[in-house]
Design a protein around this motif. Structure first.
Motif, mmCIF file in Angstrom:
data_model
loop_
_atom_site.group_PDB
_atom_site.id
_atom_site.type_symbol
_atom_site.label_atom_id
_atom_site.label_comp_id
_atom_site.label_asym_id
_atom_site.label_seq_id
_atom_site.Cartn_x
_atom_site.Cartn_y
_atom_site.Cartn_z
ATOM 1 N N HIS A 270 0.836 -1.202 0.000
ATOM 2 C CA HIS A 270 0.000 0.000 0.000
ATOM 3 C C HIS A 270 0.875 1.258 0.000
ATOM 4 C CE1 HIS A 270 -3.379 2.627 0.737
ATOM 5 N NE2 HIS A 270 -2.797 3.092 1.840
ATOM 6 N N LEU A 271 1.931 1.257 0.812
ATOM 7 C CA LEU A 271 2.821 2.423 0.878
ATOM 8 C C LEU A 271 3.517 2.656 -0.467
ATOM 9 C CD1 LEU A 271 4.449 1.911 4.409
ATOM 10 C CD2 LEU A 271 2.713 3.602 3.765
ATOM 11 N N TRP A 272 3.957 1.579 -1.102
ATOM 12 C CA TRP A 272 4.613 1.732 -2.400
ATOM 13 C C TRP A 272 3.615 2.170 -3.474
ATOM 14 C CZ3 TRP A 272 9.536 2.085 -3.805
ATOM 15 C CH2 TRP A 272 10.521 1.648 -2.919
ATOM 16 N N SER A 273 2.385 1.686 -3.396
ATOM 17 C CA SER A 273 1.364 2.094 -4.368
ATOM 18 C C SER A 273 1.091 3.590 -4.271
ATOM 19 C CB SER A 273 0.071 1.311 -4.152
ATOM 20 O OG SER A 273 0.276 -0.066 -4.362
ATOM 21 N N LEU A 274 1.024 4.101 -3.034
ATOM 22 C CA LEU A 274 0.843 5.542 -2.840
ATOM 23 C C LEU A 274 2.027 6.323 -3.396
ATOM 24 C CD1 LEU A 274 -0.590 5.615 0.819
ATOM 25 C CD2 LEU A 274 -1.857 5.920 -1.327
ATOM 26 N N HIS A 275 3.216 5.785 -3.191
ATOM 27 C CA HIS A 275 4.418 6.453 -3.690
ATOM 28 C C HIS A 275 4.422 6.493 -5.217
ATOM 29 C CE1 HIS A 275 8.587 7.879 -3.404
ATOM 30 N NE2 HIS A 275 8.807 7.135 -4.478
ATOM 31 N N PHE A 276 4.085 5.385 -5.844
ATOM 32 C CA PHE A 276 4.037 5.344 -7.312
ATOM 33 C C PHE A 276 3.026 6.341 -7.861
ATOM 34 C CE2 PHE A 276 5.399 0.618 -7.115
ATOM 35 C CZ PHE A 276 6.736 0.996 -7.125
ATOM 36 N N ALA A 277 1.913 6.505 -7.156
ATOM 37 C CA ALA A 277 0.880 7.432 -7.622
ATOM 38 C C ALA A 277 1.381 8.868 -7.633
ATOM 39 C CB ALA A 277 -0.364 7.311 -6.742
ATOM 40 N N ASP A 278 2.240 9.211 -6.673
ATOM 41 C CA ASP A 278 2.738 10.594 -6.557
ATOM 42 C C ASP A 278 4.024 10.834 -7.342
ATOM 43 O OD1 ASP A 278 0.646 11.341 -4.923
ATOM 44 O OD2 ASP A 278 1.731 10.910 -3.063
ATOM 45 N N TYR A 279 4.891 9.830 -7.400
ATOM 46 C CA TYR A 279 6.238 10.041 -7.948
ATOM 47 C C TYR A 279 6.509 9.280 -9.241
ATOM 48 C CZ TYR A 279 7.136 11.979 -3.306
ATOM 49 O OH TYR A 279 7.088 12.726 -2.153
ATOM 50 N N GLY A 280 5.523 8.533 -9.714
ATOM 51 C CA GLY A 280 5.740 7.757 -10.929
ATOM 52 C C GLY A 280 6.315 6.386 -10.621
ATOM 53 N N ARG A 281 6.411 5.579 -11.668
ATOM 54 C CA ARG A 281 6.869 4.202 -11.489
ATOM 55 C C ARG A 281 7.820 3.825 -12.606
ATOM 56 N NH1 ARG A 281 2.854 -0.868 -10.023
ATOM 57 N NH2 ARG A 281 4.487 -2.478 -9.818
ATOM 58 N N GLY A 282 8.727 2.934 -12.315
ATOM 59 C CA GLY A 282 9.671 2.473 -13.325
ATOM 60 C C GLY A 282 10.963 3.264 -13.310
ATOM 61 N N VAL A 283 11.725 3.122 -14.388
ATOM 62 C CA VAL A 283 13.052 3.712 -14.436
ATOM 63 C C VAL A 283 13.003 5.240 -14.369
ATOM 64 C CG1 VAL A 283 13.128 3.799 -16.959
ATOM 65 C CG2 VAL A 283 15.253 3.627 -15.675
ATOM 66 N N SER A 284 11.904 5.863 -14.811
ATOM 67 C CA SER A 284 11.808 7.325 -14.828
ATOM 68 C C SER A 284 11.127 7.899 -13.590
ATOM 69 C CB SER A 284 11.060 7.784 -16.088
ATOM 70 O OG SER A 284 11.778 7.455 -17.248
ATOM 71 N N MET A 285 10.951 7.110 -12.572
ATOM 72 C CA MET A 285 10.348 7.579 -11.328
ATOM 73 C C MET A 285 11.187 8.714 -10.724
ATOM 74 S SD MET A 285 9.624 5.287 -7.893
ATOM 75 C CE MET A 285 11.318 4.690 -7.865
ATOM 76 N N TYR A 286 10.504 9.727 -10.161
ATOM 77 C CA TYR A 286 11.224 10.780 -9.442
ATOM 78 C C TYR A 286 11.872 10.158 -8.203
ATOM 79 C CZ TYR A 286 8.676 14.223 -12.251
ATOM 80 O OH TYR A 286 8.172 14.964 -13.290
ATOM 81 N N ARG A 287 13.190 10.294 -8.110
ATOM 82 C CA ARG A 287 13.924 9.669 -7.003
ATOM 83 C C ARG A 287 14.187 10.714 -5.928
ATOM 84 N NH1 ARG A 287 16.957 4.913 -9.845
ATOM 85 N NH2 ARG A 287 15.694 4.837 -11.733
ATOM 86 N N THR A 288 13.608 10.493 -4.764
ATOM 87 C CA THR A 288 13.651 11.450 -3.662
ATOM 88 C C THR A 288 14.035 10.719 -2.381
ATOM 89 O OG1 THR A 288 11.335 11.097 -3.062
ATOM 90 C CG2 THR A 288 11.779 12.751 -4.782
ATOM 91 N N PRO A 289 14.292 11.456 -1.298
ATOM 92 C CA PRO A 289 14.596 10.786 -0.023
ATOM 93 C C PRO A 289 13.486 9.850 0.442
ATOM 94 C CG PRO A 289 15.223 13.105 0.091
ATOM 95 C CD PRO A 289 14.490 12.921 -1.205
#
Length: 546
Positions: A270-289
């Motif tokens: 669930h936590l990762w799903s929320l993260h993907f929704a906000d920051y994108g998924r895959g190689v082009s995901m926004y990489r943040t702390p």
């Protein structure tokens, strides 16, 4: 490195091979102004009164690195140096050095260093040379604001990172770009809007070299527009190899999972799903702390292969080399040297023997194919003990082809020169670990150095990424951090282990007792979130015996 002086009838001549240099550092004392100390195994020299000491020292560092690389690879690295153009966007201050009478070797070394840093920063293939870097801003949707940073360009990738370290970064494979367009100057000055095939979007502004970036994208897309499906997709032999390849072994060999672990897995998903929704998924995901926080909390089993591939950069090799692994599997049937094949066969049944996947031909066959395929790809390494341990764990969570490319990333980028007969990379990191121990745990360092323990533990810990000394269900979390943060994670875990056992280790009398204390501690490191009904013990150390 040569020095010559003739003064008042006295001649002084010094000639040093950079490969013989063991220490190089700046030195300033009351007697020596702005000096450079050069130490070999036999002598020590201090040169001073430089017109440009910092530039000279930087050049000497680069040449020592080239010489050391040549020693590790057995090649004449210096003969490969050639004049290269500096990347577009290189600051004028750096270009002014080139405009002076500085050799083509200096320019080549600077260009190599920039490309090497670029590859390491974004986990890109070693073939990706930096072609330009430009200041700009990027619109980030999760804060709805522009962040200031730098855009890096190579032939196949656009990469961005913020000026503030680790605030945000992004990797844009040009192969994944669907549409791009220049923005209107009145609304977004020097702007470019990129839409990915995954529907993610990137909006850059204040990009003064926008035309160069657009040309890079257009050149790539035009070059690949005419490419069709690969001709060997219908090759009967390749189809047979692909039909025999195994998926992630955890999908084939399912086990009953404790209810508390099921609940924790659901929370993490669930936590990762929320993260993907906000920051994108895959190689082009926004990489943040926030990504690192989630990695530390744990990666769900269902996402491990995806995130390991993205975080390590192996996803790029996988996507750009279709059928490459299958061809290697075919070649391995006839091209693997007998001695290498025999060594691999000997270690196959030592790899995670408690797991049912490696008690039958399914797991053993997959492990054999990956190891022999890599031996064909990289005959300089062939096969090294410890590779089987890491590969067996990768196969639990990844398909064969994914595990192969993770091994490529591991052996050639993340831990270079670890897995060969000299284990030179591991020995270098052993020295780094000893220096870190001396800095952060000085009293414990003195004790362990006296007993000779540090050199014993770091080699086995690092070569197997803790899989041979820690229950693998716990060590897999170390793998999570390793693929995200590189070798830094190994040093952090190793220092944490020493710190946790500091009081006990200070009381031991010999190396045997110290090793016993550490072994007992690591064997008790349990993962409460493990999806296995029983936490399996570490993979037997016999599997990594020299």
């Amino acid at each position: 490195l040569c020095f010559y002086s003739y003064f008042m009838g006295t001649e002084v001549s010094v000639k040093l091979r950079f490969a013989d240099v063991v220490r190089l550092q700046k030195k300033t004392t009351a007697m020596v102004a702005a000096g450079i100390q050069v130490c070999t195994r036999a002598d020590e020299y201090v040169f001073s009164v430089f017109m440009h000491r910092d530039e000279t020292f930087a050049l000497m560092e680069q040449l020592v690195a080239v010489a050391m690389k040549g020693m590790l690879t057995g090649s004449n690295a210096a003969s490969e140096l050639q004049k290269r153009d500096l990347p577009v966007g290189t600051p004028d201050a750096e270009r002014s050095l080139v405009s002076r009478k500085i050799s083509s070797i200096k320019q080549d070394l600077d260009t190599r260093a920039q490309s090497h840093n670029f590859q390491n920063l974004f986990r890109l293939p070693k073939e990706e040379d930096l072609e330009g870097s430009f200041d700009c801003t990027l619109w980030v949707p999760y804060t709805r604001s522009h962040v200031l940073g730098k855009l890096y360009c190579s032939a196949n990738y656009l990469c961005f990172t913020t000026k503030m370290k680790n605030l945000c970064s992004a990797i844009i494979p040009i192969r994944n770009i669907a549409v791009f367009d220049r923005m209107d100057e009145e609304s977004i000055p020097f702007g470019i809007h990129i839409i990915m095939k995954s529907k993610m979007t990137f909006l850059f502004a204040q990009l003064r070299h926008r035309d160069f970036v657009c040309e890079q994208i257009s050149t790539y897309l035009e070059r690949n527009q005419s490419m069709t499906s690969f001709a060997d997709e219908d090759d009967a032999e390749l189809l047979e190899v692909r039909s025999n390849m195994s998926e992630a072994l955890m999908k084939t060999f399912t086990q009953d999972i404790p209810q508390h672990a099921v609940a924790r897995e659901a929370v993490k998903m669930h936590l990762w799903s929320l993260h993907f929704a906000d920051y994108g998924r895959g190689v082009s995901m926004y990489r943040t702390p926030q990504v690192m926080d989630l990695v530390l909390k744990g990666i769900p089993d269902a996402l491990r292969s995806e995130l390991w591939l993205c975080n390590s950069g192996a996803i790029n090799d996988l996507r750009t080399h279709p059928n490459y692994y299958c061809r290697l599997v075919l070649r391995a049937k006839t091209e693997v040297p007998y001695a290498v094949a025999e060594e691999i066969e000997r270690d196959l049944h030592r790899s995670l023997p408690e797991h049912e996947a490696f008690q039958c031909d399914v797991g053993i066959g997959a492990l054999r194919r990956v190891l022999t395929a890599y031996a064909v790809r990289n005959p300089a390494i062939g096969y090294c003990q410890a590779m089987n341990i890491v590969c067996s764990v990768l196969l639990l969570y990844c398909s064969e082809e994914e595990a192969f490319w993770l091994m490529v990333a591991l052996c050639e980028r993340l831990l270079p020169d670890y897995y060969n007969t000299k284990v030179a990379g591991a020995l270098v990191d052993q020295g780094v670990f000893e220096a870190l121990s001396k800095e952060h745990l000085p009293d414990l360092y003195d004790k362990l150095h006296e007993l000779g323990v540090l050199s014993m533990i770091s080699l086995s810990w690092f070569l197997t990424i803790f899989l041979s000394v820690m229950p693998y269900a716990s060590a897999v979390n170390v793998l999570d951090c390793f693929f995200f943060d590189g070798s830094k994670a190994l040093f952090q875990v190793a220092l944490a282990v020493l710190e946790a056992n500091r009081r006990d280790l200070l009381e031991v009398d010999d190396e045997g007792e110290a090793m016993s204390r550490l072994t007992q501690y690591l064997e008790r490191v349990n993962n409460r979130d493990a999806t296995l009904p029983v936490v399996l013990p570490p993979i037997p150390s016999a599997a990594v015996a020299a």
